[in-house]
Design a protein around this motif. Sequence first.
Motif, PDB file in Angstrom:
ATOM      1  N   THR A   8       0.868  -1.128   0.205  1.00 38.24           N
ATOM      2  CA  THR A   8      -0.480   0.315  -0.050  1.00 38.24           C
ATOM      3  C   THR A   8       0.953   1.642   0.060  1.00 38.24           C
ATOM      4  O   THR A   8       1.925   1.365   0.851  1.00 38.24           O
ATOM      5  N   ASN A   9       1.080   2.105  -0.745  1.00 41.60           N
ATOM      6  CA  ASN A   9       1.133   3.085  -1.044  1.00 41.60           C
ATOM      7  C   ASN A   9       0.011   4.331  -0.346  1.00 41.60           C
ATOM      8  O   ASN A   9      -0.828   5.158  -0.498  1.00 41.60           O
ATOM      9  N   LEU A  10       0.804   4.570   0.993  1.00 37.06           N
ATOM     10  CA  LEU A  10       0.505   5.492   2.337  1.00 37.06           C
ATOM     11  C   LEU A  10       0.802   7.102   1.554  1.00 37.06           C
ATOM     12  O   LEU A  10      -0.780   7.374   2.041  1.00 37.06           O
ATOM     13  N   HIS A  11       1.431   7.535   1.283  1.00 38.50           N
ATOM     14  CA  HIS A  11       1.317   8.994   0.012  1.00 38.50           C
ATOM     15  C   HIS A  11      -0.441   8.583  -0.320  1.00 38.50           C
ATOM     16  O   HIS A  11      -0.977   9.849  -0.424  1.00 38.50           O
ATOM     17  N   GLU A  12      -0.491   7.778  -1.459  1.00 42.64           N
ATOM     18  CA  GLU A  12      -1.337   8.194  -1.929  1.00 42.64           C
ATOM     19  C   GLU A  12      -2.619   8.269  -1.354  1.00 42.64           C
ATOM     20  O   GLU A  12      -3.267   8.687  -1.598  1.00 42.64           O
ATOM     21  N   LEU A  13      -2.563   7.162  -0.181  1.00 42.96           N
ATOM     22  CA  LEU A  13      -4.095   7.214   0.399  1.00 42.96           C
ATOM     23  C   LEU A  13      -4.581   8.074   0.804  1.00 42.96           C
ATOM     24  O   LEU A  13      -5.010   9.067   0.965  1.00 42.96           O
ATOM     25  N   LEU A  14      -2.841   9.360   1.574  1.00 40.34           N
ATOM     26  CA  LEU A  14      -3.321  10.138   2.417  1.00 40.34           C
ATOM     27  C   LEU A  14      -3.948  11.736   1.609  1.00 40.34           C
ATOM     28  O   LEU A  14      -4.381  12.713   1.965  1.00 40.34           O
ATOM     29  N   LYS A  15      -3.656  11.218   0.745  1.00 39.28           N
ATOM     30  CA  LYS A  15      -3.696  12.496  -0.555  1.00 39.28           C
ATOM     31  C   LYS A  15      -5.425  12.241  -1.462  1.00 39.28           C
ATOM     32  O   LYS A  15      -5.831  13.618  -1.779  1.00 39.28           O
ATOM     33  N   LYS A  16      -5.556  10.641  -0.854  1.00 35.74           N
ATOM     34  CA  LYS A  16      -7.083  10.710  -1.292  1.00 35.74           C
ATOM     35  C   LYS A  16      -8.560  11.900  -1.880  1.00 35.74           C
ATOM     36  O   LYS A  16      -8.997  11.990  -2.777  1.00 35.74           O
ATOM     37  N   ARG A  17      -8.760  11.332  -0.286  1.00 38.69           N
ATOM     38  CA  ARG A  17     -10.067  11.991  -0.088  1.00 38.69           C
ATOM     39  C   ARG A  17      -9.489  13.610   1.716  1.00 38.69           C
ATOM     40  O   ARG A  17      -8.821  13.098   2.285  1.00 38.69           O
ATOM     41  N   GLY A  18     -10.259  14.274   1.662  1.00 36.25           N
ATOM     42  CA  GLY A  18      -9.973  15.165   2.853  1.00 36.25           C
ATOM     43  C   GLY A  18     -11.411  14.485   3.188  1.00 36.25           C
ATOM     44  O   GLY A  18     -12.078  13.829   3.690  1.00 36.25           O
ATOM     45  N   TYR A  19     -10.886  15.483   5.430  1.00 36.76           N
ATOM     46  CA  TYR A  19     -11.113  15.066   6.487  1.00 36.76           C
ATOM     47  C   TYR A  19     -11.424  16.477   7.754  1.00 36.76           C
ATOM     48  O   TYR A  19     -10.790  16.543   7.738  1.00 36.76           O
ATOM     49  N   ASP A  20     -12.638  16.396   8.115  1.00 39.60           N
ATOM     50  CA  ASP A  20     -12.506  17.608   8.803  1.00 39.60           C
ATOM     51  C   ASP A  20     -11.543  17.158   9.898  1.00 39.60           C
ATOM     52  O   ASP A  20     -11.535  18.333  10.691  1.00 39.60           O
ATOM     53  N   HIS A  21     -11.343  15.803  10.502  1.00 41.94           N
ATOM     54  CA  HIS A  21     -10.512  15.889  12.071  1.00 41.94           C
ATOM     55  C   HIS A  21     -10.051  15.062  11.670  1.00 41.94           C
ATOM     56  O   HIS A  21      -9.312  14.198  11.264  1.00 41.94           O
ATOM     57  N   GLY A  22      -8.252  15.026  12.387  1.00 40.54           N
ATOM     58  CA  GLY A  22      -7.228  14.061  12.750  1.00 40.54           C
ATOM     59  C   GLY A  22      -6.755  13.690  13.735  1.00 40.54           C
ATOM     60  O   GLY A  22      -6.423  15.006  14.787  1.00 40.54           O
ATOM     61  N   LEU A  23      -6.490  13.040  14.550  1.00 40.44           N
ATOM     62  CA  LEU A  23      -5.790  12.491  15.329  1.00 40.44           C
ATOM     63  C   LEU A  23      -4.650  11.550  15.481  1.00 40.44           C
ATOM     64  O   LEU A  23      -5.663  10.098  14.490  1.00 40.44           O
ATOM     65  N   ILE A  24      -3.363  12.050  15.442  1.00 42.75           N
ATOM     66  CA  ILE A  24      -2.742  11.106  15.278  1.00 42.75           C
ATOM     67  C   ILE A  24      -1.681  10.564  16.766  1.00 42.75           C
ATOM     68  O   ILE A  24      -1.521  11.669  16.822  1.00 42.75           O
ATOM     69  N   SER A  25      -1.035   9.220  16.837  1.00 40.24           N
ATOM     70  CA  SER A  25       0.075   8.690  17.507  1.00 40.24           C
ATOM     71  C   SER A  25       0.945   8.447  16.996  1.00 40.24           C
ATOM     72  O   SER A  25       1.161   7.873  15.826  1.00 40.24           O
TER      73      SER A  25
END
Length: 730
Positions: A8-25
């Motif tokens: 899986t290409n995580l870069h392409e996955l994160l470029k694909k769709r927008g979201y209102d909220h993000g929580l990252i650990s």
Amino acid sequence: MSVMNQKTNLHELLKKRGYDHGLISTFTFSPRFFEQYALERFKALRDSDNLTVFLDRGQYEEIIEATTGEAWAPRQANLRYLVHPIRVPGVFHPKVFLFANAKHGLLVIGSANFSKDGLGSNAELVSIFQFELNKDESAQPLFQSAFQYFADLVELWPSKEAASNVSDVRRSVPWLTDEIGSPVDKGLPVLISNLQEPLWPQVLRQLPGDIDELSLVSRFFDASPRMLDSILGGSNSTKLNIYTQSGSNTLSPDWLDHPMYGDGRMKIHLSRYEDGEHSQQLHAKAYALRSGKETTLVCGSANFSTAALLRPAKSGNAEVLLLYPPSAVGLMKPSDMFDPMGTAKQLRNAGQLGYVENEPTEPESRKSELRDMINEAILDECMLVLDLSMVVNDVQCRISQANARPVTLNLKGGGEGEQKLDLAPALARKMASTSSVVQLGHKTDDGWQALSSPVLVAAPYGEDGGKKSKQHRCLQEAVESSQHFTSILSELCESDDETRLRNFLTHCDIPIELAMKGMRKNGRKGGGSPAGPPTDFKDLGRSNLRRFNQLHDAAVSFLARHRRKLEKHVECGTAAGIPNYLHILESIIGLLRSQIERAVVGLESEDEIILTQKEWKDTRDNLSDYYRELGTLLRLTSSEYVATLLLEEKRSVVCNGFGSAADDILTKITDCLKIRERINEARVKRLKIETTIGTTPAMFFHTQISDEKWGGYVTTLKALAGELREQLSA
């Protein structure tokens, strides 16, 4: 690599769709990569106005060093996105990325940090899940578990700003907390963490039987293999297959001295990991546990070490794992996932390990020698609010920004809790536009003597800090629960920000309180008390009179709107509605007392107060309105609400519903009556009214607070108070 051996290409996955909220650990975190690449190119982040990064305290302090240095420095940390540090004895090590909006969700859990290497060049093992409302909801339970994990983090490591961000997600994305309607997919993995209990015992409870064979891939290991007895329960028949990378693992030669290696039950496989022609650094962590013919797969952030698998977060690392049941694993072979290129060679001698002496056996978090005296620092317009964990006296607060001379301010000192510092407008604007750091200490002839660990200032809702204003977030939080409402209303009533208070009173409705309990006492630090007004009122001096009158229309509108709600309780209320009635009543009385206190502080602020005829007329008329409202509320409660309830409900039920609320109500009203004595004294001794021919004494005329009406008013209130006490007597 990704779960079930699909790249899986995580870069392409994160470029694909927008979201209102993000929580990252994440453990490793680079603000430069995050700000200059991720925020610009990843649509999942770019479209979000609510981003929170939970990270290890040691990594957080590296960000602070960069922020106060002279090289490249973060510009948007705690403005465009919030970083929330977590300190544990080991390292804060989970890797969970949750992005969501009202209809869609993206969840990534595994070994990859949110960093350039983690998302691109390392050999990682991650699980990816997507959600679409009413179309693909199969992973909803896992999304909810991940969201609850972040909620647990802000409860165990409190932060007002992080908690506010998490609450905003809860409000805006109902499917993250709604009851799940469809049956749960039996092949869906379970998210487990070690916030309360070590990971490995939780894994063992999920197995269909004893472990016949354990296969694993990891880069980091304990210095000695003593943990094997705890992991395998001292079994003499379990087989162990270790997959790792030569030259980059921490397997010491001591592992080869373990009896399991000697009798052939432990096999160590050295593999190569590549992406096309590029060599990759192994960073994956996963475990395949075979019981009979069934295999359970566990993958996530935990290396094969004691701190990661056998300790809770309070005494080791903080970690998470995903546990896939045998039905999801099927006939997959561990070697296909742990050695995807088929390059593994079985270890024959210690020289093949590539072990480097004195290398850390786990990711390390550097330990600060300074104390965590500042829990949180928040920029609120032209004020810096510090939440202190201990008593401080005779110290200074230094504010630092990259490539700028630090600014040092004197701290008033006193008890732990909230301390406020006024900022020059120019400094406040700079802090709202680029990342800032604060630290407590002393400015000496030899330089700065630090006493506390440094902390990034949070200003995430300033003019450059996102799409949502602080006022909008404040309103959202207020309607979320009665506790938030009461706290925010009290804070705004005692502040000098009349615009925000006016907006709050105009647009915010009191939420329903469902718990059966009596009226709560205001326990907020720095709040008002019967003995005197809030400190903030005293600081504002005579300007309190202007603010008192400017807020009157909004206050009256708020009072009328919510008194109608009380009247509806009188018309059709039951004992079940008592908590909501009391909460509304508490909020109204709190606002009335706050406004009355504001007026008297303004009248007492100087030895001589001169007002125009209109200013005094507005002030006395408004005070008259507030005292009249107090009488109306007491009559409504005693003669109508309680009297009606007692006709329909058992006395014991009504009394239990009120609890100590009657005494609380009457105490607050009595406090307001006492303030009238101070108002009258200030009128006589300090106040003069300016006319065309000079100044004249101030008179109450025929208002509710005049001498001719006051005696009868007090007598009526005392009678109503006696009636209420008698009605609620057991």
